[in-house]
Design a protein around this motif. Structure first.
Motif, PDB file in Angstrom:
ATOM      1  N   ALA A  86       0.839  -1.202   0.000  1.00  0.00           N
ATOM      2  CA  ALA A  86       0.000   0.000   0.000  1.00  0.00           C
ATOM      3  C   ALA A  86       0.873   1.250   0.000  1.00  0.00           C
ATOM      4  O   ALA A  86       1.952   1.275   0.595  1.00  0.00           O
ATOM      5  N   SER A 256      -3.538   9.063  -0.178  1.00  0.00           N
ATOM      6  CA  SER A 256      -3.832   7.655  -0.447  1.00  0.00           C
ATOM      7  C   SER A 256      -5.192   7.259   0.115  1.00  0.00           C
ATOM      8  O   SER A 256      -5.584   7.686   1.197  1.00  0.00           O
ATOM      9  N   THR A 258      -5.900   3.822  -0.087  1.00  0.00           N
ATOM     10  CA  THR A 258      -5.682   2.380   0.083  1.00  0.00           C
ATOM     11  C   THR A 258      -5.199   2.122   1.499  1.00  0.00           C
ATOM     12  O   THR A 258      -4.170   2.657   1.917  1.00  0.00           O
TER      13      THR A 258
END
Length: 336
Positions: A86, A256, A258
């Protein structure tokens, strides 16, 4: 000298300390692993690497004691709870702050644990763990100072001499009432509570950004509002007394979406943070002599306890809360 600890079984205090230390260490291990996958700052990276090594040392030694005692090793957290592919969720500066915050929690944890254990092998382990964390904390503080990201607590003019509170009804009412300026004990605790909530707020913002479960997201939103309320309330108290926090809370979260962490790990970290918050708020309450401040801390504690209870229910409903070791239920034996 012959090692005698093999003849002494683990007490409930020994088990509690080892069990909690293991669970918490495996949780932060996942965070340090994620940080190291993405760190770019050449000064911060060695700090996180040392933090990871310290946690790895602790985990390995606790496992060795449990294995020697034939005591079941807790499940804790593992590589299944962190996605190393990630993207970075937090900036390098927050990774450094996370290590700093870890020291604030683990150093007192080890100090308190040392007063409770009964076996010298466990005492020696905790002593070494505390020494490692203290040394790392010193390095992290120095690096934070050099990077200009450490806010110092409010300063005061030095008093000219030591004084005692005079025993007069009017002065006692002033001292214990709501109008008196904040003293240094109260100022220090207010600052630390704002700092603690500020770091927690950044963590919650990051978690909210990547959490998909609506129920967990709503829970995290409640935590965000709780942290914001404490910061705003206590910051206002400082302003009323002409003290100011150096800068607002920086948002050290990337874009991000994720998640690097399992939702079980996220909920656990928030739950562990709640336990620390209740303890620290209790400390602040114990030294606060202004009535309005004492009342406010009491409200904070009640709010955090309610929030923590909701989080534990979420973990239990999902089968995510690991059960602490239990003594034998002799009542069941009596009835059988």
């Amino acid at each position: 000298m012959e090692d005698k600890h093999h003849f002494v079984k683990l007490t409930s205090a020994d088990i509690t300390i080892l069990w909690k230390t293991y669970i918490q260490s495996t949780a932060v291990y996942c965070f340090y692993k994620h940080f190291l996958q993405n760190l770019q700052d050449v000064e911060i990276k060695p700090m996180v690497e040392e933090a990871l090594n310290n946690v790895d040392y602790t985990i390995g030694n606790v496992e060795a004691i449990f294995n020697e005692e034939k005591f079941p090793i807790p499940k804790g957290f593992s590589d299944k709870d962190v996605d190393l592919s990630a993207p970075a969720l937090f900036t390098d500066l927050y990774a450094l702050s996370f290590v700093y915050r870890g020291g604030q929690i683990t150093i007192p944890h080890y100090a308190n644990a040392l007063t409770k254990v009964t076996r010298m092998d466990i005492y020696a382990l905790l002593e070494e763990c505390q020494s490692r964390e203290t040394e790392l904390h010193r390095k992290v503080l120095n690096l934070m100072f050099s990077k200009g990201i450490f806010d110092r607590p409010p300063k005061i003019e030095y008093p000219k001499e030591a004084e005692f509170i005079e025993h007069q009804p009017s002065l006692v009412n002033t001292w214990l009432g709501e109008k008196r300026p904040l003293n240094v004990l109260e100022l220090a605790e207010i600052f630390q509570d704002i700092e603690r909530n500020g770091m927690g707020l950044v963590l919650l913002i990051g978690f909210l950004q990547v959490t998909k479960d609506k129920e967990i997201k709503n829970y995290l939103l409640k935590g965000k509002k709780l942290a914001e309320n404490q910061i705003e309330t206590l910051d206002q108290l400082l302003k009323e007394n002409d003290h100011h926090i150096g800068s607002p809370v920086p948002i050290e979260v990337t874009n991000s979406t994720t998640s690097p962490f399992s939702e079980r790990l996220i909920l656990f970290l928030i739950s562990a943070s709640n336990q620390v918050a209740i303890s620290k708020l209790g400390d602040a309450l114990s030294v606060s002599m202004r009535k309005d401040l004492a009342v406010q801390y009491g409200r904070f504690i009640a709010d955090v306890m309610k929030f923590g209870d909701e989080g534990q229910k979420l973990m239990i409903e999902r089968g995510w809360m690991e059960k602490p070791p239990q003594p034998m239920d002799r009542n069941k034996l009596y009835k059988s």
